[in-house]
Each structure stands twice: as C-alpha cells, then as structure tokens.
Design an enzyme around this catalytic site. Structure first.
Site, PDB file in Angstrom:
ATOM      1  CG  ASN A  23      -2.059  -1.076   0.956  1.00 47.36           C
ATOM      2  OD1 ASN A  23      -2.158  -1.638  -0.126  1.00 47.36           O
ATOM      3  ND2 ASN A  23      -2.815  -1.361   1.992  1.00 47.36           N
ATOM      4  NE  ARG A 123     -12.212  -0.339  -1.060  1.00 44.65           N
ATOM      5  CZ  ARG A 123     -11.056  -1.003  -1.152  1.00 44.65           C
ATOM      6  NH1 ARG A 123     -11.056  -2.242  -1.556  1.00 44.65           N
ATOM      7  NH2 ARG A 123      -9.927  -0.393  -0.881  1.00 44.65           N
TER       8      ARG A 123
END
Ligand code: EPZ
Length: 422
Positions: A23, A123
C-alpha cells in the site's frame, strides 16, 4: 487454480523477512508519472497488484522494468501516449484510481474507469474527485469512466478539507498538490505510514511538505524531478499477519519493523496477554506463553487499529479465553471471513458492524474459500491452529498482497503446501 493446504498444530518461531509495503508501493509507482525523467524504486514486492500497476503505467506510455530478484522497479514516462486507464485493468484493482491525479498533472486530461465495488464494499471515489476539483480539475462521469480535464495552467494550490481521512484520496491530493502551482493545505489528511512514504518521495522530487504524519499537510508544488532511488517501507500489515500467526500456534515470531508502524496492534496484542518486545536488532518479537485473553477493539484510521488487520485478529481471538468484540468502522462489508471461520469451528456472531467472538474454540481443518486479501490471511491463521488439514481455495486473493506467503510460513515451521487444484 492454486490452493493452499495447511496441516495445523505446528508451533511457529523465528524471524520472518518482510516485503516492501504493497500500500506504499502502489501510490509511489503512480507518482512515477509526475515527471518525464526515470524514477528508480527499491524493495518493491512481487505481487499481482504491482504487476497490474505496471500494466496501467505502460498503457499510458511509461517504460517500466521490474527486476523481481533485486526487487527494483524503474518507471520512465518521457511522454504520455494515452490518458486512459481501461476497465479490464481497473476492475481488478481499486487503487487504479491513483493514476487520475498524475495523468491530469502531466497532460491535463484523464479517463479512468470507475473501479466498481469489491468484496469489502462499494468504495466510491468521490473524495478523490472533490480534492482534484478544489485544485482546478473538472469531471464528467461517462459510460462508467471518470473523465477529468484541467486547464492548461495545471493544478493551482488550494485548501482541501476531507470529511474522512481517506488513505487513497489523501494520496491523490498529495500527488496533485506536489505538482500544483503555489501552496495547498490538506485538512483531515490520512496519517498512515504509507502516506508519509509517498510524501518523502515527493519531497525528494522537489515538493515542500510540512506536517508529515499529521492530519494537516501544507504542500508547495514544484516541477518534479527524480533524485536518488526510493526504498519502499516494510509492510506493517504483513508483519501483523505473521506475528498473529506465531501467537495462535503458541510460538514466538519476530519481524524487522519499527514499533511505531504497529503501535495500536501491539497494544491490543499486549492486552490479549502476548509478550511483546522490541529487540536490539530493531525487530518486534511476540510470544504466547500463557494463553490469550479476550479483547474489545474498534478499527479506525491510523494510528488507530487498522481495518486491514481486523480479520487476522478475529482468527486469533477464537483462541482467547472468553468473549471478545470487534467493531469495523472503515468498510461496510468486511466480515466475509466470518462464515469461513465458522466452517473451521469458530464461534462468531455478526451484530451489524460488530462481531462477537467466543473462545477458545476447537478449530478443525476443512475446505474453505478465500474472498478478499485479508480474509484469506485470517483463514490461514485459523488453519495453523486447526486440528488436521485445511484447504484454502481461490488463493489468487493472497497473491495480491502477500509475497511468497507459503515459503515464509514454511520458514517459520508451518506445514503448508501450495498446490494446483484442477
Ligand atoms: C486503502 O484503501 C488501502 N488500500 C486499503 O487496504 C485499506 O483498507 C484502506 O486504505 C484503509 O486503511 C491501498 O492503500 C491500496 P480509504 P482506500 O479511501 O484508499 C470510503 C488492503 O487489504 N471512501 O481510506 O480505498 C471508502 O468507501 C486494502 O491492503 C469514500 O467514501 O481506503 C471506505 O469506506 C483493502 N470516498 C473508507 O472511505 C472516497 O473517495 C476508507 O477508504 C474514498 C474512500
């Protein structure tokens, strides 16, 4: 399709070698589009999401090179040849939206497919768009694509107020502000270590950023150019996963990572009765000598308890003596691992965005199915403590975020096999 076969009951011990943080690596690679010079990266993990990102970069004109042995990547985009991120790639990786800001900064236009939902929730990307509109971009939604345009002067510094410290939207805003003319302020920015890693890259490329690690970032943009190679920080979620794998087997596992990346996780593990120490060689070591106690946790943006470790903790708490509670506040559907853990014998009950965990439960091996990246990790942790053999299917989910997972588990003493299942 590959599956993992795990025979439970082995105590795990030793030091796990961590990979670069997925990430952190994803936004860093997209930031490679912010300059027409070559950017070099080190400690890039060999994961399917990284390969997807490199495909997206090539699709807009970048030359990319990934030396999987040395874990180095170079990104060189002398000219953008397309401003489109196609649905077929974006649908496989939500983080593809991070290409939007650098494309707009470079060529003033971008067409990025809407990511669509995924296993853990809808999302949306509204906060990404809100941030870029504050800096001068305009957007239309056309045939499932976000079509953005920017006047020829490029991004202009401004103030951005996030109603929620979104990790991805903060990364989008950071990249745009670093390329903007003038100074910007991001209020209620996400504070994850991966955000700071991206900020360090942007500063090394010429931007000025004050407030790193805090929720207020002040950025003065510049014409960005690369300097030295950037090394990706270690993966704190991977570290937490292996530390919990060690604990559930009654073992002791260490990982070379700074405690400040894992403060809330280590505090919860201590509350659960684990011995947690920082060793001389900058490692975190955990041991489970006296059994586990129940805990109650709520996931939260950094420095709170990370949602990406929620599923793994749930598996661990199936072995705690008593009633634990987990509240998920970041995603609306991040309990896909619950029915699969129940198939292994866990005693779990979903109450809205809470899960009650009764322990200890005698786990028994079974055939289970991975549904998303971190849910798969929780099934592995449970399988390590289960009696008998567990087969985990659809482990392509794992390949998105865990490099050489079965080899790393084997190195710690697990009995695990990666097999092709026809
Ligand atoms: C990042 O996702 C991580 N992914 C996720 O890790 C992680 O779970 C998440 O941050 C939270 O820490 C990457 O970094 C590639 P968010 P992101 O924007 O950026 C809502 C993993 O397992 N939201 O902080 O998508 C969103 O719906 C992955 O490694 C909006 O409403 O997370 C969610 O409910 C899973 N509008 C919440 O905010 C937006 O524009 C958190 O999202 C953006 C987000």
């Amino acid at each position: 399709m590959d599956c993992l076969r795990i025979v439970g009951g082995q105590r795990l011990s030793g030091k796990v070698s961590l990979s670069g943080a997925k990430n952190a690596a994803l936004p860093l690679l997209f930031a490679g589009l912010l300059t027409d010079k070559k950017l070099q990266f080190e400690n890039i993990p060999n994961l399917s999401d990284i390969h997807t990102t490199l495909r997206l970069l090539e699709g807009v004109g970048a030359e990319v090179e990934f030396n999987e042995l040395k874990k180095t990547v170079s990104v060189f985009c002398p000219a953008v040849t397309s401003c489109e991120a196609p649905y077929d790639l974006v649908r496989t990786m939500r983080a593809s939206i991070l290409i939007l800001a650098p494309l707009l900064a470079r060529v003033g236009e971008a067409r990025v497919s809407l990511p669509g939902g995924c296993a853990i929730g809808a999302r949306p990307v509204d906060l990404h768009l809100m941030a870029l509109e504050a800096l001068g971009a305009t957007f239309n939604l056309e045939n499932g694509y976000v079509h953005g345009t920017l006047k020829s002067g490029g991004f202009l510094g401004s103030e951005i107020h996030f109603p929620f410290p979104s990790v991805g939207a903060t990364e989008t805003a950071l990249m745009a502000c670093a390329a903007a003319t003038g100074t910007s302020v991001i209020h209620n920015a996400a504070r994850e270590p991966e955000i700071t890693d991206l900020s360090m890259l942007l500063v090394s490329m010429g931007a000025k950023i004050e407030g790193m690690g805090s929720s207020k970032l002040t950025i003065t943009g510049a014409k960005l150019r690369p300097t030295k190679a950037h090394r990706v920080i270690p993966d704190r979620i991977e570290a937490a996963t292996y530390l919990m794998a060690g604990l559930i087997t009654g073992g002791n596992v260490s990982a070379e990572i700074t405690g400040e990346f894992l403060t809330s996780v280590l505090s919860v593990l201590r509350d659960a009765g684990a011995q947690v120490s920082e060793t001389q060689d900058h490692c975190i070591e955990v041991a489970n000598r006296g059994g586990l106690s129940p805990v109650k946790i709520t996931t939260a943006p950094f420095p709170g308890f990370p949602t990406d470790v929620q599923a793994q903790l749930m598996a661990l708490l199936t072995q705690a003596e008593g009633h634990s509670e987990i509240e998920e506040t970041i995603f609306e559907n991040r309990f896909m691992h619950v029915p699969e853990l129940i198939r292994l014998g866990a005693r779990l009950r979903i109450r809205g965005n809470h899960v009650d965990v009764e322990g200890p439960s005698a786990l028994q091996g079974a055939i289970v199915m991975a549904t998303d990246l971190r849910a798969s990790a929780s099934l592995i942790i449970a399988a390590l403590a289960a009696k008998g053999e567990t087969k985990i299917r659809r482990i392509y989910h794992l390949d998105r975020g865990y490099e050489d997972l079965h080899l790393k588990l084997k190195s710690l003493g697990a009995e695990v096999y990666r097999e092709r299942e026809n």
